[in-house]
Enzyme design. Sequence first.
Site: not given
Ligand code: MN
Length: 427
Positions: A142, A242, A253, A262, A358
């Site tokens: 990921h 999530d 970010y 998030k 993830t």
């Molecule tokens: Mn996450």
Amino acid sequence: MQIYANNPNHKTWLEVEENSDFPIQNIPFGIAKVGDKPPFVATRIGDAVINLYALAKMTAFDSLPFDVETLNRDNLNDLIAEGKGITLGIRDLVSQLFNIQNPVIRDNPFLQMGILHEAKDVTMLLPVKIGDYTDFYSSREHATNVGMMFRDPKNALLPNWLHIPVGYHGRSSSILVSGTNIIRPKGQTLPKEGEPPVFGASARLDFELEMAFIVGKNTQLGDSIKANEAENYIFGLTLFNDWSARDIQQWEYVPLGPFLGKNFASTMSPWVVMIEALDGARVAQPTQEPQPLPYLQTTGDKNYNIALEVDIVPENGAATTVCKSNFQYMYWSMSQQLAHHTVNGCNVRIGDVCASGTISGKDENSYGSMLELAWKGTKPLKMADGTERKFINDNDTVTMRGWATTQEGIRIGFGEAVGKVLPATDL
Ligand code: MN
């Protein structure tokens, strides 16, 4: 460790369908509610939800030295605080009571009435009162995929990634039990590079296929949990979606990491499977090269073979399974995550939630987010109803499932983490 309740030969007198997530070897913990009656601590075998407070009232747990009122709660925190000697003891006693050879409840329909409910008649609540929530980023695949898409394909992994279980502090107030609807988040995004940002509903709402562990023991400020002892501080695991708004995330970010992209919602499955129930599903983690620093080193198998799947179900449409992954792909184990989390003396508390990040595998169909599956929108996924998805549409339902398989072939399942996306409000 030999745990009575884990014995693969046990059979129950309750009806358990083949491939049920909840054979008598699982015995997870959750919070159930029937109608307007007060919630209670419950477990589940097959489709039977078992009221543990009612069992305690009929003296089933009198051999265990604990406060049975901890079963008369709307969260598991007080029960978890009684320690694993008690929670594992309850698991063993439940296993004995529902063993096929035990007539006490089996042959007493009156007792059964006060104790057993069909899963369909029960509402499950969020299992724990969550103080703090931490989200890790522990799947190498990921992290590599995201690095390739958002940064530099040649240097997809940042230099710290192979040395540190990277994580950030999330928000606990918006962690929701499975079945709770998700409202599409609004926010600031940058649709075109070089132009001013705009405000609106997220156009890139995504899921993240994760698992979460629940802290089972407090530490004091200044304490550091040793990696090899970390599992003693983990009560159990759940599935965890999530939810992420990729467009909001990408604009906000830098430099401090995830924030409004998030913290609008995460979905947790309601049954907490004790980490000890997963003992037979231990597997080695991927080879770690370079070798981590000593405080992150462990002995023995610290990963778990837990198959994971994600379905997208459009409104009035058939389900499409878009992802098949496995928890064992995690580069950093939960033990390493917890050792790292506390190495600076940060204290953890019962009910804290740590999510894995993830969980993507190597194959394209094992990627744990739409961002990766549809590769930033460049490869839309075909749904069973003929429509396409780059991200999650309004009125789509995302369902995650997971189940460990032990070496003896016993399925220790987690049930589902389900969330339906509703349109953004008040734009
Ligand atoms: Mn996450």
